[in-house]
Design an enzyme around this catalytic site. Structure first.
Site, short mmCIF file in Angstrom:
data_model
loop_
_atom_site.label_atom_id
_atom_site.label_comp_id
_atom_site.label_asym_id
_atom_site.label_seq_id
_atom_site.Cartn_x
_atom_site.Cartn_y
_atom_site.Cartn_z
N ASP A 1 -77.45 77.63 73.47
CA ASP A 1 -77.61 76.64 74.53
C ASP A 1 -77.12 77.12 75.89
O ASP A 1 -76.45 76.38 76.61
CB ASP A 1 -76.94 75.31 74.13
N HIS A 13 -87.20 70.55 74.10
CA HIS A 13 -85.83 70.76 74.54
C HIS A 13 -85.80 72.19 75.04
O HIS A 13 -85.72 73.13 74.25
CB HIS A 13 -84.84 70.60 73.38
N ASP A 44 -78.43 79.88 68.59
CA ASP A 44 -78.74 78.67 69.33
C ASP A 44 -77.59 78.35 70.28
O ASP A 44 -76.90 77.36 70.14
CB ASP A 44 -78.95 77.53 68.31
C1 RNT Z 1 -78.70 70.56 68.54
C2 RNT Z 1 -79.91 69.95 69.12
C3 RNT Z 1 -79.71 68.65 69.80
C4 RNT Z 1 -78.44 68.64 70.63
C5 RNT Z 1 -78.28 67.43 71.49
C6 RNT Z 1 -76.89 67.29 72.02
O1 RNT Z 1 -78.88 71.84 68.13
O2 RNT Z 1 -80.53 70.84 69.98
O3 RNT Z 1 -80.83 68.32 70.53
O4 RNT Z 1 -78.35 69.75 71.46
O5 RNT Z 1 -78.69 66.34 70.79
ZN ZN Z 2 -82.13 70.07 71.16
#
Ligand code: RNT
Ligand code: ZN
Length: 419
Positions: free
Chosen positions: A296, A286, A294
């Site tokens: 994102d 990912h 975290d």
């Molecule tokens: C969460 C994880 C997971 C999500 C997704 C939406 O911290 O990274 O993968 O981001 O499933």
């Molecule tokens: Zn993830």
């Protein structure tokens, strides 16, 4: 940008790289073969389609309120197609279980999901030449709480076991239909805000749940287990930690998902690749961008992502590493976010493919460490960007920053009209 200029720059770059033993045409062909697994959830801030007022839970957050998020399945599909039209190559789509299409079947709860609830996605993916991956969804549900698969409450735990089993069955159907295994990613948010005195018990329950979930063997899907360091509201303890899943994956031959945002910020994710390759079947990534936590953020071409791409290529593991993206930024144009992050990931992979590895390894084998470091440094400014422009040209997508105008136009015509 003029076609002749791109071609001319490429011809010069090709020669420059050839002098170092690097074949740029081969790198272009390899890059063309790498499909990213695009996360469906950037288009709608991880809301899903079970309920329009769904509140994102599970310790993750999409911050920002940029207008134009996808409000339904059709809009999400349209956005994904717009994004992929600006990303060179052909890519996969990763769906979450909360993105089921209930329009022709009526809604069911998560423990009753079936392949038919994703049939329209499979039709759509096929029609658009896209393969699918899948994710179970433990968050944003009345039964999510703080513990799902590790919940001591047998009723709740069974609900999530059933859900995850259903998800494997759906992934199996996707994989069978597309003639290529679907990756089924299991990430659960289970954890504790404050100190727990029962670390072992929850992990024992999670192991027991997984053992049961994995009882059925499926040939057309691959199980991936994603660890995490902490979540918002689960700062002190995460049941599915990296040690937990690494142990599980190594012992039972499951794929460990490395989310680049799920580790201590100074920990190198790239360094994990070579170890996982020796002890687990494959790797699921990912690719994300953590900023202080975290968070994102949209993936960019930074050292972390470059290091990761280089490790995959240096390990000769392009066929064993599945590259998924995972970020959700609600503060900027969401289609633009897809395009930036995907192209950045591809740029990193391209630079990795263009690394003069033969020469570098020769230096290393003969302990010429000054030479190795010097070439590593010089390699950073080899004309990889001319090769990247050629890649975009060959794949019929806008070269360089030209895609900004496309995203703006789509915003004007489509997303800005969403209330
Ligand atoms: C969460 C994880 C997971 C999500 C997704 C939406 O911290 O990274 O993968 O981001 O499933
Ligand atoms: Zn993830």
């Amino acid at each position: 940008m003029k076609r002749e200029n791109i071609e001319q720059a490429y011809a010069m770059a090709k020669e420059r790289y050839a002098a170092l033993g690097v074949d740029t045409d081969a790198a272009l062909a390899k890059l063309r073969n790498i499909s990213l697994s695009l996360h469906c959830w950037q288009a709608d801030d991880v809301t899903g389609f079970e309920n329009p007022d769904a509140q994102l839970s599970g310790g993750i957050q999409a911050t920002g309120n940029y207008p134009g998020k996808a409000r339904n399945i059709d809009e999400l599909r349209q956005d994904i197609l717009k994004a992929t039209s600006l990303i060179p190559g052909s890519h996969r789509l990763s769906l979450h279980a909360s993105y089921a299409d209930f329009r022709s079947t009526g809604a069911v709860d998560r423990d009753a999901l079936r392949p038919e609830h994703f049939a329209s996605w499979m039709d759509w993916a096929e029609a658009n030449g896209m393969k699918l991956d899948f994710n179970s969804t433990s968050f944003s549900h009345p039964k999510s709480g703080m513990l799902t698969l590790s919940n001591p409450d047998e009723g709740i735990r069974r609900f999530w076991i059933e859900h995850t089993k259903r998800c494997r069955e759906i992934a199996e159907q996707m994989g069978r239909r597309q003639g290529d295994p679907a990756m089924l990613n299991i990430w659960i948010h289970d954890g504790s805000k404050d100190a727990t005195v029962n670390r072992l018990e929850y992990r024992r329950l999670l192991k027991q749940s997984l053992d049961e979930i994995f009882e059925t063997e499926y040939p057309n899907m691959k199980d991936c287990i994603e660890a995490k360091l902490f979540g918002i509201g689960a700062e002190s303890y995460t049941v599915g930690s990296y040690d937990f899943y690494l142990g599980y994956g190594a012992k039972y031959g499951k794929i460990v998902t490395l989310d680049t945002g799920h580790f201590h910020l100074t920990e190198s994710i790239a360094d994990k690749v070579s170890s996982l390759l020796l002890f687990t079947p494959e790797i699921m990534l990912h690719v994300s961008r953590p900023i202080r936590w975290d968070s994102d953020h949209v993936v960019i071409m930074n050292d972390d992502t470059l290091d990761l791409a280089k490790e995959i290529v240096r390990c000769g593991a392009l066929d064993r590493v599945h590259i998924g993206l995972d970020y959700f930024d609600a503060s900027i144009n969401r289609i633009g976010a897809y395009v930036i992050g995907s192209r950045a990931t591809q740029k990193c992979l391209l630079q990795a493919l263009l690394e003069p590895l033969g020469k570098l390894r020769e230096y290393e084998a003969s302990e010429r460490f000054f030479e190795r470091l010097a070439l590593l440094e010089e390699a950073k400014n080899l004309p990889w960007n001319a090769v990247w422009d050629m890649f975009c040209l060959q794949n019929d997508v806008p070269v360089g920053e030209a895609f900004i105008a496309d995203v703006q136009q789509y915003e004007k015509d489509v997303t800005s009209k969403r209330a």
